[in-house]
Design an enzyme around this catalytic site. Structure first.
Site, PDB file in Angstrom:
ATOM      1  N   CYS A  27       0.869  -1.181   0.000  1.00  0.00           N
ATOM      2  CA  CYS A  27       0.000   0.000   0.000  1.00  0.00           C
ATOM      3  C   CYS A  27       0.902   1.227   0.000  1.00  0.00           C
ATOM      4  O   CYS A  27       2.069   1.146  -0.380  1.00  0.00           O
ATOM      5  CB  CYS A  27      -0.992  -0.010   1.160  1.00  0.00           C
ATOM      6  SG  CYS A  27      -0.273   0.161   2.812  1.00  0.00           S
ATOM      7  N   TRP A  28       0.372   2.389   0.372  1.00  0.00           N
ATOM      8  CA  TRP A  28       1.137   3.630   0.239  1.00  0.00           C
ATOM      9  C   TRP A  28       2.395   3.621   1.093  1.00  0.00           C
ATOM     10  O   TRP A  28       3.497   3.908   0.614  1.00  0.00           O
ATOM     11  CB  TRP A  28       0.241   4.819   0.594  1.00  0.00           C
ATOM     12  CG  TRP A  28       0.970   6.138   0.608  1.00  0.00           C
ATOM     13  CD1 TRP A  28       1.232   6.921   1.685  1.00  0.00           C
ATOM     14  CD2 TRP A  28       1.535   6.811  -0.514  1.00  0.00           C
ATOM     15  NE1 TRP A  28       1.918   8.048   1.312  1.00  0.00           N
ATOM     16  CE2 TRP A  28       2.126   8.006  -0.042  1.00  0.00           C
ATOM     17  CE3 TRP A  28       1.618   6.517  -1.880  1.00  0.00           C
ATOM     18  CZ2 TRP A  28       2.772   8.912  -0.877  1.00  0.00           C
ATOM     19  CZ3 TRP A  28       2.269   7.423  -2.718  1.00  0.00           C
ATOM     20  CH2 TRP A  28       2.834   8.594  -2.216  1.00  0.00           C
TER      21      TRP A  28
END
Length: 350
Positions: free
Chosen positions: A96-97
């Protein structure tokens, strides 16, 4: 060290996983992602916006409550569809980020099922740091031979013909989806983001053998809206140059073939020509507009070369490419497919 956290020190470490799953929203994924990864968002774009708004305007608790429901629903859907055929030994990397709750949620579920899922420590931001570091180093290891020549000399086609002969090339214009000039935009092919361009570039660079020569087309610092990384542009400008000197009428013929989509969309062409008004003056732009309206294509292309592109090319190459001071020069009056193949053959022969 947690057994569900993967730490990578270089991009090659990613090959240890069977699949890379990017759980960010489709918009985040579209801007840039690890090449070869698949997008399985745990929050879609609308849901992510809604959760973010709740977090700021209501409370973190309210955001997490609705966010958890969305995440659970989306993970359940991925399990029923995307992951339902994976065998017991499947080992995915989840991204994810920044390696937080979104990737942690999917990693937790996959591990509870029995798969050796790993969450990328630092998430996409870790990958991005590795990209930046690699692009500052890898280009300097390469021996670049730069194909120069005025606009319409067929440099991109020559580069492709060189590749067909088994030589290594770096096709920046293909990676950037742009031909590198004010008329260089490609219809129905938007340019990638800067980050995605750099990911594509790094993927191409990683395939090159630094012990062998690499051919590349001369470019400015920008290709359309995209910036060429500093280490690469510096290495290109220090490389040996091969200059194609093509007769102007053969260049006109080539451009009429290579940019034929403009002939079918005069309004698009006029809009692009208007961007040159500050350089060429209103009178010249009006004359070029008349050529366009009357389909006087040869007159238009010839003047574009003589008044705009050729002076720009001479200034740029002399100032920026050290190898341009004493290049190997190949002259031609033929930029047909067979003529380009002949030039490529001469270049490869050394």
């Amino acid at each position: 060290m947690k057994h569900d956290i993967a730490t990578i020190g270089e991009l090659a470490d990613l090959s240890a996983f069977d699949e890379i799953i990017d759980v960010r929203s489709p918009a985040e994924f579209a801007e840039d992602h690890i090449p070869g990864s698949v997008n399985c968002p745990v929050l879609d774009d609308r849901q992510r916006s809604e959760v973010g708004t709740l977090y700021k305007q209501v409370s973190p608790f309210a955001a997490r409550r609705i966010g958890a429901a969305y995440v659970a629903e989306n993970i359940a859907d991925h399990l029923r569809t995307r992951f339902c055929q994976r065998d017991r030994n499947w080992r995915p990397l989840v991204v994810c980020w920044r390696g937080g709750q979104r990737s942690g949620s999917l990693t937790h579920i996959l591990r509870r099922i029995g798969w050796d899922a790993q969450q990328l420590e630092g998430g996409y931001k870790t990958y991005r740091r590795l990209v930046i570091g690699s692009l500052a180093e890898i280009p300097r290891r390469l021996s670049l031979t730069v194909i120069c020549g005025a606009t319409g000399s067929g440099k991109s086609r020559i580069l492709q013909a060189i590749a067909a002969r088994g030589e290594q090339i770096l096709d920046l214009e293909e990676l950037a989806c742009h031909k590198g000039s004010v008329l260089g935009l490609l219809p129905n092919c938007p340019q990638p983001s800067q980050k995605m361009f750099e990911s594509r570039l790094l993927t191409s660079l990683a395939t090159l053998d630094p012990r062998r020569r690499v051919f590349v087309e001369a470019e400015s610092r920008k290709i359309g809206s995209l910036q060429v990384p500093e280490a690469l542009i510096e290495t290109m400008r220090a490389g040996a140059c091969i200059t194609i000197e093509a007769a102007i009428e053969s260049r006109v013929d080539f451009l009429l073939r290579d940019y034929d989509y403009f002939l079918n969309d005069p309004d698009l062409l006029l809009a692009r020509l208007h961007a040159l008004r500050h350089l060429q003056g209103s009178e010249t732009i009006r004359r070029w507009a008349e050529y366009t309206r009357h389909a006087s294509w040869r007159d238009l292309v010839r003047e574009l070369l003589q008044l705009h592109y050729d002076p720009l090319y001479c200034r740029s190459q002399k100032q920026n490419y050290s190898g341009f001071a004493a290049p190997k020069t190949l002259s031609t009056t033929d930029l047909s497919t067979s003529g380009i193949d002949t030039l490529a053959s001469r270049i490869c022969a050394g």
